[in-house]
Design an enzyme around this catalytic site. Structure first.
Site: not given
Ligand SMILES: *Cc1c(COP(=O)(O)O)cnc(C)c1O
Length: 466
Positions: A112
């Site tokens: 993120k």
């Molecule tokens: C947020 C997150 C995801 C999922 O991301 P999406 O936006 O649903 O595709 C997967 N793995 C981790 C570690 C995350 O923080």
């Protein structure tokens, strides 16, 4: 570049307004009116570029004149300089033609950061230009809150209030949020659960009168278009590193809200040769059930070892549904209004088209742990549970061994020590050097009752009123 709503009724907006807006006024999500398309020749000419130079080429058509080229280049250099690896998103080989792209070298150790480090800088740039201020309000059960806080810590025109359920997030996750110092950063621990936090955020967005008209709320959750945009870049980056665009690639993407995988779909539409996209979910498998049986249906939330993918509905899936319906906003609106009441299906030929675009798999906790253990035994490489789901799904769904298969490594294993322990390994994933003193750092947060009036009063009093 203009952006239109997936439900067809809200006004089209430019990039700046889309950046500052969450949901469109008709309840839809914003998508670009048209996508830029790059020729193979053009993509080939990007070989050897640094991550931030590549990011400029991929994203500038979306940002357009909202940020002039020189300023945008500078912003991207700063954004990706905070990552703790010179390649920003390094590739690690697991087996012949099989790779993990490590997207967890940013400040909060999850992918993120790629989007939220940029989003904070974009917001501040646009707000400085407009001489405006916003309050970001969000609820988190884990990764989003810390990435958003890190992304906004140096913003002059943004105050950020992140609500988390008191005593219900892991200590690493709490400390990643509460130890970031800055007088525009406000952590609120609500005596309630995650749903209570989320409800307060939703209600506050729909009635912002508690701010007295002096500032406005902005959203940084995964429906924000700028986040998707930033995630497109690393598909190009991986492909170019492994011989693209002259050979095509396969990607496996651990996903819950369909954000990261949707970015891969866009990369493909923008001209990058991608021959397979695998949707990898945990037991919260609404996407996998849709892909296997053309039924989109909410089930109860299950708590898994991969909590960042624990969802009941998949918010960004609406963006794909819009394309599957020939960009007919009214059709999407009707479908999703029905989906809120019960299971829905789409016309068979549209569903078959979706199946051509994506493969899918759902991986339970046991298979997640088995994969963590297997890969550690084979490679001495430790996967976090989300990435492990991606690797498992990649192996289960792979179509062509001659095509490089790249799993998106979404988090550092040190963020999820419980899953590593549960897989039976006795190794302790250490926190990287820049976070080694996390448990000694001073924490700052305010505990409030599960009461929206109190939370809103706290926000109204504490945003810096300049
Ligand atoms: C947020 C997150 C995801 C999922 O991301 P999406 O936006 O649903 O595709 C997967 N793995 C981790 C570690 C995350 O923080």
């Amino acid at each position: 570049m203009r952006y239109i709503s997936t439900r067809g009724e809200a006004p089209a907006l430019g990039f700046e307004d889309v950046l500052l807006t969450g949901l469109a006024t008709d309840g839809g999500l914003y998508v670009p009116e048209s996508l830029p398309h790059f020729s193979l020749e053009e993509i080939r000419s990007w070989r050897g570029l640094s991550y931030s130079e590549l990011a400029f080429n991929v994203m500038h058509p979306f940002v357009d004149d909202a940020v002039p080229a020189d300023d945008f280049r500078k912003m991207l250099n700063e954004t990706y300089a905070v990552f703790a690896h010179p390649a920003v998103a390094p590739l690690v080989q697991l087996d012949t033609n099989e790779w993990v792209m490590e997207l967890f070298r940013g400040p909060t150790l999850a992918f993120k950061d790629f989007a939220l480090q940029l989003l904070g800088r974009l917001l501040d740039y646009v707000l400085e230009k407009r001489q405006q201020h916003v309050v970001i309000m969000g609820a988190t059960s884990g990764d989003t809150g810390s990435a958003a806080i890190e992304g906004c810590r140096r913003c002059e025109h943004v105050d950020i209030f992140i609500l988390h359920p008191y005593q219900r997030v892991s200590e690493v996750q709490r400390r990643q949020m509460t130890t970031v110092q800055g007088d525009n950063i406000h952590n609120i621990a609500v005596r309630g659960n995650f749903d209570d936090c989320q409800r307060m955020v939703k209600e506050s967005f729909s009635n912002q009168s508690f701010l007295g008209g002096k500032t406005q709320l902005a959203a940084v959750n995964s429906i924000n278009w700028a986040r998707i945009m930033a995630q497109i870049v690393y598909y190009f980056h991986a492909s170019l590193a492994l011989g693209g665009p002259d050979r095509s690639m396969a990607f496996s993407v651990p996903t819950g809200n369909f954000g990261d995988i949707f970015a891969g779909y866009l990369a493909k539409k923008m001209g990058l040769p991608i021959s397979q996209l695998v949707i990898a979910t945990n037991r919260n498998d609404i996407l996998h059930r849709f892909m296997s049986g053309n039924k989109y249906e909410q089930h109860q939330l299950e708590h898994t070892l991969s909590p960042s993918m624990d969802i009941m509905v998949s918010s960004n899936f609406e963006r794909l549904l819009f394309d599957l319906h020939g960009r007919d906003g009214l059709a999407v609106k009707t479908l999703l209004e029905n989906a809120a009441k019960g299971p829905v299906s789409i016309e068979d030929y549209r569903w078959k088209h979706a199946r051509k675009l994506f493969d899918s798999d759902a991986v339970d906790d046991k298979a997640t742990c088995d994969t963590i253990r297997e890969i550690y035994q084979q490679n001495e490489y430790l996967l976090d549970p989300h990435t492990a789901i991606g690797v498992r799904a990649a192996r289960n769904c792979r179509r062509d061994p001659a095509v490089p298969m790249i799993t998106l490594g979404t988090a550092h294993p040190a963020k999820f020590p419980d899953a590593v322990a549960e897989s039976g390994l006795s190794v302790q994933p250490p926190l990287p050097a820049h976070m080694a003193d996390l448990f000694e750092r001073e924490e700052r947060y305010t505990v409030l009752d599960n009461n929206i009036a109190g939370v809103q009063e706290f926000i109204a009093k504490n945003w810096k009123n300049t």
